[in-house]
Design an enzyme around this catalytic site. Structure first.
Site, mmCIF file in Angstrom:
data_model
loop_
_atom_site.group_PDB
_atom_site.id
_atom_site.type_symbol
_atom_site.label_atom_id
_atom_site.label_comp_id
_atom_site.label_asym_id
_atom_site.label_seq_id
_atom_site.Cartn_x
_atom_site.Cartn_y
_atom_site.Cartn_z
ATOM 1 N N TYR A 126 0.843 -1.198 0.000
ATOM 2 C CA TYR A 126 0.000 0.000 0.000
ATOM 3 C C TYR A 126 0.874 1.242 0.000
ATOM 4 O O TYR A 126 1.858 1.324 0.737
ATOM 5 C CB TYR A 126 -0.881 0.003 1.243
ATOM 6 C CG TYR A 126 -1.749 1.227 1.413
ATOM 7 C CD1 TYR A 126 -2.777 1.508 0.519
ATOM 8 C CD2 TYR A 126 -1.567 2.092 2.486
ATOM 9 C CE1 TYR A 126 -3.593 2.620 0.687
ATOM 10 C CE2 TYR A 126 -2.382 3.199 2.672
ATOM 11 C CZ TYR A 126 -3.393 3.459 1.769
ATOM 12 O OH TYR A 126 -4.201 4.552 1.932
ATOM 13 N N ASP A 161 -0.827 15.771 5.624
ATOM 14 C CA ASP A 161 -1.785 15.107 4.744
ATOM 15 C C ASP A 161 -3.060 15.942 4.654
ATOM 16 O O ASP A 161 -4.062 15.654 5.314
ATOM 17 C CB ASP A 161 -2.088 13.713 5.300
ATOM 18 C CG ASP A 161 -3.088 12.950 4.450
ATOM 19 O OD1 ASP A 161 -3.162 13.233 3.234
ATOM 20 O OD2 ASP A 161 -3.781 12.075 4.996
ATOM 21 N N ASP A 219 -3.444 5.147 -2.543
ATOM 22 C CA ASP A 219 -4.377 6.168 -2.074
ATOM 23 C C ASP A 219 -4.307 7.363 -3.031
ATOM 24 O O ASP A 219 -3.273 8.024 -3.115
ATOM 25 C CB ASP A 219 -3.967 6.582 -0.662
ATOM 26 C CG ASP A 219 -4.766 7.730 -0.085
ATOM 27 O OD1 ASP A 219 -5.713 8.210 -0.740
ATOM 28 O OD2 ASP A 219 -4.432 8.161 1.034
ATOM 29 N N ASP A 264 -6.506 9.974 -2.880
ATOM 30 C CA ASP A 264 -7.284 11.064 -2.278
ATOM 31 C C ASP A 264 -8.623 11.251 -3.000
ATOM 32 O O ASP A 264 -9.387 10.321 -3.107
ATOM 33 C CB ASP A 264 -6.461 12.352 -2.262
ATOM 34 C CG ASP A 264 -5.315 12.293 -1.265
ATOM 35 O OD1 ASP A 264 -5.362 11.457 -0.346
ATOM 36 O OD2 ASP A 264 -4.361 13.080 -1.394
ATOM 37 N N HIS A 293 -7.809 3.532 -4.052
ATOM 38 C CA HIS A 293 -9.021 3.975 -3.362
ATOM 39 C C HIS A 293 -9.099 5.483 -3.443
ATOM 40 O O HIS A 293 -8.086 6.185 -3.435
ATOM 41 C CB HIS A 293 -9.112 3.450 -1.923
ATOM 42 C CG HIS A 293 -8.146 4.052 -0.948
ATOM 43 N ND1 HIS A 293 -8.270 5.342 -0.463
ATOM 44 C CD2 HIS A 293 -7.064 3.531 -0.320
ATOM 45 C CE1 HIS A 293 -7.314 5.589 0.407
ATOM 46 N NE2 HIS A 293 -6.550 4.505 0.498
ATOM 47 N N GLU A 347 -11.905 8.927 -2.266
ATOM 48 C CA GLU A 347 -12.842 9.200 -1.188
ATOM 49 C C GLU A 347 -13.900 10.225 -1.527
ATOM 50 O O GLU A 347 -13.818 10.913 -2.551
ATOM 51 C CB GLU A 347 -12.066 9.634 0.050
ATOM 52 C CG GLU A 347 -11.300 10.924 -0.135
ATOM 53 C CD GLU A 347 -10.060 10.985 0.743
ATOM 54 O OE1 GLU A 347 -9.961 11.951 1.523
ATOM 55 O OE2 GLU A 347 -9.198 10.085 0.646
ATOM 56 N N CYS A 362 -7.061 14.436 6.943
ATOM 57 C CA CYS A 362 -6.795 13.069 7.378
ATOM 58 C C CYS A 362 -8.106 12.457 7.866
ATOM 59 O O CYS A 362 -8.903 13.117 8.544
ATOM 60 C CB CYS A 362 -5.756 13.074 8.494
ATOM 61 S SG CYS A 362 -5.591 11.490 9.360
ATOM 62 N N ARG A 407 -13.973 5.035 -0.909
ATOM 63 C CA ARG A 407 -13.853 5.272 0.534
ATOM 64 C C ARG A 407 -14.903 6.296 0.963
ATOM 65 O O ARG A 407 -15.106 7.300 0.286
ATOM 66 C CB ARG A 407 -12.455 5.795 0.860
ATOM 67 C CG ARG A 407 -12.309 6.361 2.274
ATOM 68 C CD ARG A 407 -10.909 6.810 2.556
ATOM 69 N NE ARG A 407 -10.883 7.984 3.404
ATOM 70 C CZ ARG A 407 -9.780 8.577 3.852
ATOM 71 N NH1 ARG A 407 -8.591 8.086 3.521
ATOM 72 N NH2 ARG A 407 -9.857 9.653 4.611
ATOM 73 N N GLU A 467 -14.016 4.506 6.641
ATOM 74 C CA GLU A 467 -12.943 5.125 7.424
ATOM 75 C C GLU A 467 -13.398 5.485 8.834
ATOM 76 O O GLU A 467 -14.564 5.788 9.074
ATOM 77 C CB GLU A 467 -12.450 6.387 6.694
ATOM 78 C CG GLU A 467 -11.330 7.159 7.398
ATOM 79 C CD GLU A 467 -10.037 6.370 7.532
ATOM 80 O OE1 GLU A 467 -10.045 5.299 8.152
ATOM 81 O OE2 GLU A 467 -8.995 6.870 7.046
ATOM 82 N N ASN A 510 -9.317 -0.097 7.817
ATOM 83 C CA ASN A 510 -8.069 0.645 7.975
ATOM 84 C C ASN A 510 -7.612 0.550 9.425
ATOM 85 O O ASN A 510 -8.144 1.228 10.306
ATOM 86 C CB ASN A 510 -8.286 2.108 7.581
ATOM 87 C CG ASN A 510 -6.994 2.911 7.630
ATOM 88 O OD1 ASN A 510 -5.900 2.355 7.632
ATOM 89 N ND2 ASN A 510 -7.124 4.234 7.670
#
Length: 297
Positions: free
Chosen positions: A40, A55, A82, A84, A109, A111, A119, A154, A184, A206
């Site tokens: 990952y 982040d 990831d 975003d 993934h 979101e 975050c 996500r 999440e 996660n």
């Protein structure tokens, strides 16, 4: 068999599939050597390790692709990345998916936060509407084309909309074509169980340290029907603490001698990198070149 197909096979044959974070190519090699099957690349990891920034959606597609490409070039394990919110005007994230495909990425993934994201374990997250997230999913499917890249949606809705809101979103995202669901900031194991009753696609948990989610075990998650178990930055956090100790010790003691027992040795490094074989090939190449035959061996 492509690496993306391998990801799908791993997901079918491992319940849950353990996916470990690797912030760079060498971390990926260490994870593979330790017997892990899937890697990952965290958006937070890229921001922190490669750019020294928080982040908060500050990195670009180019930044993430560069780190992803370095990992896929050096390690054969399938890589989940990831991305975003997809770095796009409006909700057109197809180009980001195309770039991940070209980098050899096995899965991504993305979101349902707004572009100025936070975050997932911080307060005051703001989400786009279900319709807008569905547009991202539909765009991702266009970017996927005929490739086998695996698309995970996500949702960060648990904090603001509760489990009922998450279920509504999860069902909508599945209907739009998402292949798995990443819930999440889960706080109770039962939340996975309830979600599983409402959707027919795999669920990712996660299991990040020092956040809102307890450190559920593999056995607990298996019993809850969770399909993927993510350890996004575990190795990086440990390495960062060790590095901090090294810097502080050298500053105070003027030597690193007391720290040798926590360091990887030169021989261990060489073994991880297959250094001696590379060196042997280099010697052969140089010898051939000296003899007038500069073809690569």
């Amino acid at each position: 068999m492509s690496e993306t197909t391998n990801f799908r096979d791993l997901l079918r044959n491992n319940k849950p599939l353990k996916i470990v974070g690797a912030i760079n190519a060498y971390s990926a090699i260490l994870a593979k050597n330790a017997g892990h099957k899937c890697l990952y690349l965290s958006g937070s990891g890229v921001a922190t390790a490669s750019y020294g920034i928080p982040d908060l959606g500050l990195t670009s597609l180019v930044d993430v692709k560069t780190d992803a490409q370095r990992i896929t070039n050096s390690c054969s394990l399938p890589l989940l990345v990831d991305i975003d919110t997809g770095w796009a005007e409006s909700n057109d994230i197809s180009f980001a998916i195309e770039e991940m495909v070209s980098a050899g990425v096995a899965a991504v993934h993305f979101e349902d936060q707004i572009d100025s994201k936070r975050c997932g374990h911080r307060p005051n997250k703001r989400l786009v509407s279900i319709q807008e997230m569905n547009e991202r999913i539909e765009s991702a499917l266009l970017g996927k084309g005929s490739s086998e890249i695996f698309l995970i949606a996500r949702t960060d809705a648990l904090a603001s909309e509760g489990l009922d809101g998450c279920i509504e979103r999860a069902k909508a995202y599945e209907g739009a074509g998402a292949e798995a669901l990443f819930l999440e900031a889960v706080t109770e194991i039962n939340q996975y169980i309830v979600l599983k009753e409402h959707i027919n696609i795999p669920i990712l948990a996660n299991i990040t340290e020092f956040g809102k989610t307890p450190l559920f075990t593999e056995e607990q998650l298996h019993s809850a029907g969770v399909d993927m178990m993510l350890f996004p930055l575990s190795a990086f956090r440990a390495a960062s603490r060790a590095s901090q100790k090294v810097y502080e010790t050298i500053s105070k003691e003027g030597t690193q001698e007391s720290l040798l027992d926590i360091m990887q040795t030169r021989d261990e490094l060489y073994e991880s990198l297959d250094y001696l074989n590379f060196e042997k090939n280099l010697d052969t190449y140089l010898k051939n070149k000296e003899n007038g035959n500069d073809k690569e061996t």
